[in-house]
Design a protein around this motif. Structure first.
Motif, PDB file in Angstrom:
ATOM      1  N   GLU A  51      -1.750  -5.006 -15.260  1.00 55.82           N
ATOM      2  CA  GLU A  51      -0.521  -4.988 -14.476  1.00 55.82           C
ATOM      3  C   GLU A  51      -0.807  -5.157 -12.987  1.00 55.82           C
ATOM      4  N   HIS A  53      -0.052  -4.296  -9.447  1.00 53.29           N
ATOM      5  CA  HIS A  53       0.520  -3.115  -8.804  1.00 53.29           C
ATOM      6  C   HIS A  53      -0.215  -2.946  -7.485  1.00 53.29           C
ATOM      7  N   SER A 179       7.642  -1.659 -15.967  1.00 54.14           N
ATOM      8  CA  SER A 179       7.121  -2.690 -15.071  1.00 54.14           C
ATOM      9  C   SER A 179       5.987  -3.490 -15.702  1.00 54.14           C
ATOM     10  N   GLN A 186       6.701  -6.423 -11.199  1.00 54.69           N
ATOM     11  CA  GLN A 186       5.339  -6.445 -10.661  1.00 54.69           C
ATOM     12  C   GLN A 186       5.292  -7.167  -9.319  1.00 54.69           C
TER      13      GLN A 186
END
Length: 231
Positions: A51, A53, A179, A186
């Motif tokens: 992910e 982030h 997310s 994102q």
């Protein structure tokens, strides 16, 4: 139809909420952009599917360990990803508030997240109206999301408070999503984290300041509005 993806970033003293607004017709293009960014990050050893982030990338954790303490690689990945975002047919709105000043000015202030969220919703609603479109708002999951959903319903009945009240008539619904499964969440996380670093983070590291400034100007072409409210 438009979609608005919303996320937040904060410190003890300042709070920020941002929205990425994009047409439903361009959702696929946004997903492709994130896949391209993931392929680029994979070249540095980051596993595909990790992910995106902002804080995790900068800290090198939760899948971003291959670039931990590798400042050049971190900057290259972040900039490459923001470049992909900045080429999308999308706009970004960022609203912040100085928490200490908010608490000093009002005897019973609203929570800073709520203050920033409604300011962003007003921006999104105004933008949708200018395009003659309806918009669906998708927020990152938070612990008090049911309260936010109820407050959104109140706004649509009686209007938002403040100097530019709005019943958010162009917003069709507000929902919450994970997310990790949302390219839009994102991307907007990267944007709002960057703005928070630029506006609220204090450092004497000249390299860090230069990197954040470079990243901001990479994103800036699609930022329709950015503001920190100092009550």
């Amino acid at each position: 139809m438009l979609f608005a993806f919303i996320d937040e970033s904060y410190t003890q003293d300042r709070y920020y909420v941002a929205a990425l607004v994009i047409s439903v017709d361009d959702i696929g293009q946004m997903g492709d952009a994130l896949k391209e960014a993931a392929a680029y990050a994979a070249g540095f050893g980051v596993e595909m599917g990790t992910e995106f982030h902002g804080h995790r990338i900068m800290a090198g954790r939760d899948g971003w360990e291959p670039i931990r303490n590798k400042h050049r690689a971190t900057g290259q990945i972040y900039r490459h990803t923001l470049t992909k975002l900045a080429t999308l047919p999308a706009v970004v709105y960022i609203q912040g508030v100085d928490v200490a000043r908010l608490n000093a000015r009002y005897a019973y202030p609203d929570p800073p997240h709520l203050v920033c969220l409604r300011h962003v919703l007003e921006d999104v609603n105004t933008y949708a109206a200018s395009k003659g479109e309806e918009v669906i708002v998708i927020c990152d999951q938070v612990t008090d999301q049911e309260a936010h959903a109820r407050r959104f319903g109140i706004y649509q009945k009686i209007g938002t408070p403040g100097y530019r009240p709005s019943k958010l008539a162009r917003i069709e619904q507000m929902m919450f999503a994970d997310s990790s499964a949302s390219p839009g969440l994102q991307f907007i996380d990267l944007a709002v984290y960057l703005y928070r670093r630029r506006d609220a983070h204090q450092t004497h590291d000249a390299r860090a300041v230069k990197l954040v400034d470079t990243l901001w100007w990479t994103l800036r072409p699609i930022v329709a509005k950015h503001r920190r409210w100092d009550p």
